[in-house]
Design an enzyme around this catalytic site. Structure first.
Site, PDB file in Angstrom:
ATOM      1  N   ASP A 153      42.725  26.490  40.640  1.00  0.00           N
ATOM      2  CA  ASP A 153      42.713  24.765  40.034  1.00  0.00           C
ATOM      3  C   ASP A 153      43.712  24.651  39.207  1.00  0.00           C
ATOM      4  O   ASP A 153      44.399  23.631  39.122  1.00  0.00           O
ATOM      5  CB  ASP A 153      41.361  24.752  39.396  1.00  0.00           C
ATOM      6  CG  ASP A 153      40.307  24.732  40.283  1.00  0.00           C
ATOM      7  OD1 ASP A 153      40.307  25.136  41.361  1.00  0.00           O
ATOM      8  OD2 ASP A 153      39.073  24.112  40.021  1.00  0.00           O
ATOM      9  N   ARG A 214      50.125  49.722  47.374  1.00  0.00           N
ATOM     10  CA  ARG A 214      48.753  49.112  47.953  1.00  0.00           C
ATOM     11  C   ARG A 214      49.132  48.318  49.338  1.00  0.00           C
ATOM     12  O   ARG A 214      48.414  48.562  50.439  1.00  0.00           O
ATOM     13  CB  ARG A 214      48.312  48.078  46.928  1.00  0.00           C
ATOM     14  CG  ARG A 214      47.578  48.448  46.048  1.00  0.00           C
ATOM     15  CD  ARG A 214      47.163  47.417  44.832  1.00  0.00           C
ATOM     16  NE  ARG A 214      46.300  48.251  43.905  1.00  0.00           N
ATOM     17  CZ  ARG A 214      45.821  47.518  42.829  1.00  0.00           C
ATOM     18  NH1 ARG A 214      46.470  46.425  42.425  1.00  0.00           N
ATOM     19  NH2 ARG A 214      45.124  48.231  41.882  1.00  0.00           N
TER      20      ARG A 214
END
Length: 384
Positions: A153, A214
């Site tokens: 948002d 990762r």
């Protein structure tokens, strides 16, 4: 700084990385002064590439949030909960002076401040539409490790007023989340590092160095049967409550964690060849002794896996962090498309971009949030 830059494939913004790395130790000391229970032992989290993670002797984020909350309460901070910010309020000179918001039943509110607005609304990993637009290589059905409010948002609202973004196509997938839900919880250990853990596939075999980046880890997992792996550890690092304050025995009873007095029995529960798992653990224990992994090049070794009972935790990749976001200055000012600060608007944390490049290193998010949060507050008060 160099590790963060290289770990992000050299596309991170160097001034931001320098500002982050130059202030992060002071952030740690500041948090300790607020009462954060920082543990003496420095460990290495998944994807950290180095033993530099200062963990807290408290469940999940409580050791960070509670001291800050208590300090804010003492200083008279007014918390307005159950509100959703809808837009920014600008004065006639174009300076951001507040926000409009609505509560759960639709009542409208305005909140203003002479010091401006700091956006700390998080990333967009739970906004599938924004995610697919930014990183179409990710499948829409992928679950996320993050809380439901990570819907981007703050990015939407700021760009409505001319804010620039950077690196929106960089979305990180965490290799070792709970299959199906994407949750980080459910571990069979107190520490959240990888010092005493190995990861094996359904055949009971290691397939990657556990201290890899990762993205490398995720790519390796995707090649394994079923795309699922198992953390294997012994009882030497297990406490009654894990790092998320979950009762380990309860997790065992509901099938989130597997526990056995022998590796052979553990393998049987997992449906994998017992001899393979036993051989894998024995091989790893020799590596610990030699401090050398000739098979995959793991560098991180602490203790062997020898003390029964033994534990296995199913893990699978899940969307974890959005590296892209609002472009900010080193003073945490939100910048427009011409590189000029938007007066009165600041941002910190995952709502911003540019610090972590294409790949955030493990441990760098919390440090980023706290470090740039402090910088944003100082800049707002100083009206920079």
């Amino acid at each position: 700084a160099l590790q963060t830059y290289n770990g992000g494939d050299k596309v991170g913004h160097i001034p931001l990385i320098r500002q982050y790395s130059n202030n992060v130790l002071d952030t740690l000391h500041w948090m300790q002064s607020k009462g954060s229970p920082v543990m003496d032992r420095v460990s290495q989290g998944a994807g950290a590439l180095w033993q530099r993670t200062h963990q807290l002797d408290a469940p999940a984020g409580l050791g960070l949030i509670d001291p800050l909350y208590q300090s804010a309460v003492k200083q008279g901070v007014n918390f307005k909960l159950g509100m959703r910010v809808q837009d920014l309020i600008l004065n006639d000179k174009g300076r951001v002076i507040g926000v409009t918001a609505t509560d759960k039943v639709g009542n409208k509110y305005e909140f203003t401040s002479k010091d401006g607005v700091i956006l700390a609304t998080g990333g967009y990993s739970q906004n599938k539409e924004m995610r697919q637009k930014s990183a179409p290589h990710l499948t829409p059905e992928m679950v996320s490790t993050n809380q439901p409010g990570a819907t981007g948002d703050g990015i939407v609202i700021a760009t409505r007023h001319g804010a620039d973004t950077t690196g929106m196509n960089y979305v990180q997938v965490y290799p070792l989340a709970t299959p199906g839900t994407g949750a980080l919880q459910g571990r069979a250990r107190k520490m959240s590092g990888l010092d005493d853990v190995i990861d094996v596939n359904k055949n009971g075999e290691r397939f990657v160095k556990e201290d890899a980046r990762r993205d490398e880890f995720v790519a390796a997992i995707k090649k394994q049967p079923g795309g699922v792996v198992y953390d294997i550890n012994d009882s030497s690092i297990v406490k009654p409550l894990n790092s998320f304050n979950e009762d380990v025995e309860t997790l065992v009873s509901i099938g989130r964690i597997y526990k056995a007095d022998s590796l052979a029995d553990l393998a049987k529960q997992l449906g994998m060849p017992a001899d393979k798992l036993e051989a894998t653990v024995a091989e790893f224990n020799k590596m610990v002794e030699a401090k050398n992994d000739p098979k995959f090049g793991r560098k991180l070794f602490d203790r062997p896996i020898v003390k029964p009972p033994f534990y296995a935790t199913p893990r699978a990749p899940s969307i974890h962090h959005t590296m892209g976001g609002l472009q900010i200055s080193t003073n945490a000012q939100v910048l427009d498309k011409k590189g000029k600060p938007i007066p009165g608007l600041y941002a910190a944390g995952e709502v911003t971009g540019g610090i972590h490049g294409s790949n955030r290193l493990g441990g760098n998010a919390t440090a980023d949030v706290l470090t740039f949060g402090r910088i944003a507050a100082k800049s707002a008060v100083a009206h920079k």
